[in-house]
Motif scaffolding. Structure first.
Motif, short mmCIF file in Angstrom:
data_model
loop_
_atom_site.label_atom_id
_atom_site.label_comp_id
_atom_site.label_asym_id
_atom_site.label_seq_id
_atom_site.Cartn_x
_atom_site.Cartn_y
_atom_site.Cartn_z
N PHE A 1 7.39 68.89 89.45
CA PHE A 1 7.99 68.13 88.36
C PHE A 1 9.47 67.87 88.66
CE2 PHE A 1 8.67 72.56 87.23
CZ PHE A 1 9.96 72.58 86.74
N GLU A 2 10.06 66.92 87.94
CA GLU A 2 11.47 66.56 88.10
C GLU A 2 12.18 66.64 86.76
OE1 GLU A 2 11.27 62.61 89.67
OE2 GLU A 2 11.10 63.30 91.75
N TRP A 3 13.47 66.92 86.80
CA TRP A 3 14.30 66.93 85.59
C TRP A 3 15.57 66.13 85.88
CZ3 TRP A 3 18.80 70.22 84.06
CH2 TRP A 3 19.10 70.09 82.70
N ASP A 4 15.79 65.08 85.07
CA ASP A 4 16.94 64.21 85.30
C ASP A 4 18.16 64.62 84.48
OD1 ASP A 4 16.24 63.49 82.75
OD2 ASP A 4 15.81 61.39 83.22
N GLY A 5 18.04 65.71 83.71
CA GLY A 5 19.18 66.21 82.94
C GLY A 5 19.30 65.62 81.55
N SER A 6 18.33 64.76 81.16
CA SER A 6 18.38 64.16 79.82
C SER A 6 18.08 65.21 78.76
CB SER A 6 17.37 63.03 79.71
OG SER A 6 17.68 62.00 80.62
N LEU A 7 18.95 65.28 77.73
CA LEU A 7 18.77 66.25 76.66
C LEU A 7 18.21 65.57 75.41
CD1 LEU A 7 22.14 68.19 77.11
CD2 LEU A 7 19.90 68.68 78.13
N SER A 8 17.72 66.39 74.48
CA SER A 8 17.07 65.86 73.27
C SER A 8 18.02 65.03 72.40
CB SER A 8 16.49 67.00 72.44
OG SER A 8 17.50 67.94 72.12
N ASP A 9 19.33 65.28 72.48
CA ASP A 9 20.30 64.53 71.66
C ASP A 9 20.77 63.26 72.35
OD1 ASP A 9 21.85 65.53 73.66
OD2 ASP A 9 23.18 66.72 72.38
N GLY A 10 20.16 62.93 73.49
CA GLY A 10 20.51 61.70 74.18
C GLY A 10 21.62 61.83 75.20
N THR A 11 22.23 63.00 75.29
CA THR A 11 23.30 63.21 76.27
C THR A 11 22.73 63.71 77.60
OG1 THR A 11 23.65 65.49 75.53
CG2 THR A 11 24.92 63.76 74.44
N LYS A 12 23.60 63.82 78.57
CA LYS A 12 23.20 64.26 79.90
C LYS A 12 23.72 65.68 80.13
CE LYS A 12 21.51 62.41 83.88
NZ LYS A 12 20.35 61.53 84.03
N ALA A 13 22.88 66.50 80.76
CA ALA A 13 23.30 67.88 81.05
C ALA A 13 24.44 67.89 82.07
CB ALA A 13 22.11 68.67 81.60
N GLU A 14 25.33 68.83 81.93
CA GLU A 14 26.45 68.95 82.86
C GLU A 14 25.99 69.56 84.18
OE1 GLU A 14 29.35 71.33 80.93
OE2 GLU A 14 29.86 69.82 79.42
N ALA A 15 26.78 69.32 85.21
CA ALA A 15 26.48 69.93 86.51
C ALA A 15 26.68 71.44 86.41
CB ALA A 15 27.41 69.36 87.58
N GLY A 16 25.91 72.18 87.17
CA GLY A 16 26.04 73.64 87.13
C GLY A 16 24.72 74.34 87.41
N THR A 17 24.73 75.63 87.13
CA THR A 17 23.56 76.47 87.38
C THR A 17 22.63 76.49 86.17
OG1 THR A 17 24.83 77.89 88.86
CG2 THR A 17 22.76 78.76 88.01
N TYR A 18 21.36 76.25 86.42
CA TYR A 18 20.34 76.30 85.37
C TYR A 18 19.18 77.17 85.85
CZ TYR A 18 22.79 72.50 83.00
OH TYR A 18 23.75 71.74 82.35
N TYR A 19 18.46 77.73 84.87
CA TYR A 19 17.32 78.58 85.18
C TYR A 19 16.06 77.93 84.64
CZ TYR A 19 21.07 81.92 85.95
OH TYR A 19 22.22 82.52 86.40
N ILE A 20 14.98 78.05 85.38
CA ILE A 20 13.70 77.48 84.94
C ILE A 20 12.69 78.60 84.78
CG2 ILE A 20 11.83 75.88 85.50
CD1 ILE A 20 13.77 74.21 87.06
#
Length: 225
Positions: free
Chosen positions: A155-174
């Motif tokens: 799967f892919e994640w483009d960083g789109s959030l539920s409020d319409g904004t884009k996630a910031e660069a950085g470390t994320y956990y899945i």
């Protein structure tokens, strides 16, 4: 100064290389010979008026044949496993320097490109839920749905959030979870693209050392780029 025997040195005893294999073959042959001698002796000593039952003799012969067959089967399986291990080692060595999809929990997200990952789905799981969590422990995005049991799920994640904004660069956990055939929730392995730095040929199998510093089993590699 110490010297080593050259290839043409006649003083080197090459027969020693095969002593171990010869001893195994000899032991099996001795066992068969001993059994046959005992069987012949038993036939010679039997009462002519009450000879050995044919079924009994056939059963004894079948027993030694079974033992011999098992010995040969074990030897064949040992050779097969050895060949498989060698083949796996060569395949693992070819991964050095390449990108592989391997177990990973944290990801560095770049807003300029999509984050690629994948979930290892067990054969008894048909429902999967994936949560993407930021460094503060907050769930920023979720996805779920039905999957084919036992199939690797990319799967892919483009960083789109539920409020319409884009996630910031950085470390994320899945984190991924699934529902098995008994209706119980189980944790699933999440994978990401990582570079292979080296491989180790250990007694418990081939281990792959990744650029992230982690070590995974060769059998956990899902894809190669």
């Amino acid at each position: 100064m110490n010297t080593t025997n050259s290839v043409g040195d006649s003083s080197f005893d090459y027969s020693a290389l095969n002593k171990k294999a010869d001893s195994k073959t000899s032991a099996m042959a001795d066992q068969q010979e001993t059994f046959l001698k005992l069987l012949v002796k038993q036939l010679q000593s039997q009462d002519p008026m009450n000879p050995m039952d044919n079924a009994q003799m056939t059963s004894q012969i079948a027993q030694i044949n079974t033992v011999t067959g098992i010995e040969k089967l074990n030897e064949a399986m040992t050779n097969l496993l050895s060949a498989y291990g060698s083949s796996q080692s060569m395949q693992a060595a070819a991964l050095i320097g390449k990108q592989v999809m391997a177990p990973q929990s944290s990801f560095e997200f770049d807003p300029e490109k999509k984050l690629e990952a994948g979930v290892t789905v067990p054969s008894d799981v048909s429902q999967v839920a994936v949560a993407i969590i930021n460094k503060d422990g907050k769930v920023v995005d979720e996805m779920s749905g039905s999957v084919k049991p036992g199939e690797f799920l990319p799967f892919e994640w483009d960083g789109s959030l539920s409020d319409g904004t884009k996630a910031e660069a950085g470390t994320y956990y899945i984190v991924a979870k699934g529902i098995n055939g008994e209706g119980k929730e189980v944790a699933l392995t999440v994978n990401g693209w990582q570079q292979v730095k080296s491989v180790e040929f250990a007694k418990d199998g081939v281990q792959v050392n990744l650029a992230s510093g982690s070590k995974v089993g060769f059998d956990t590699i899902q894809q190669v780029m």
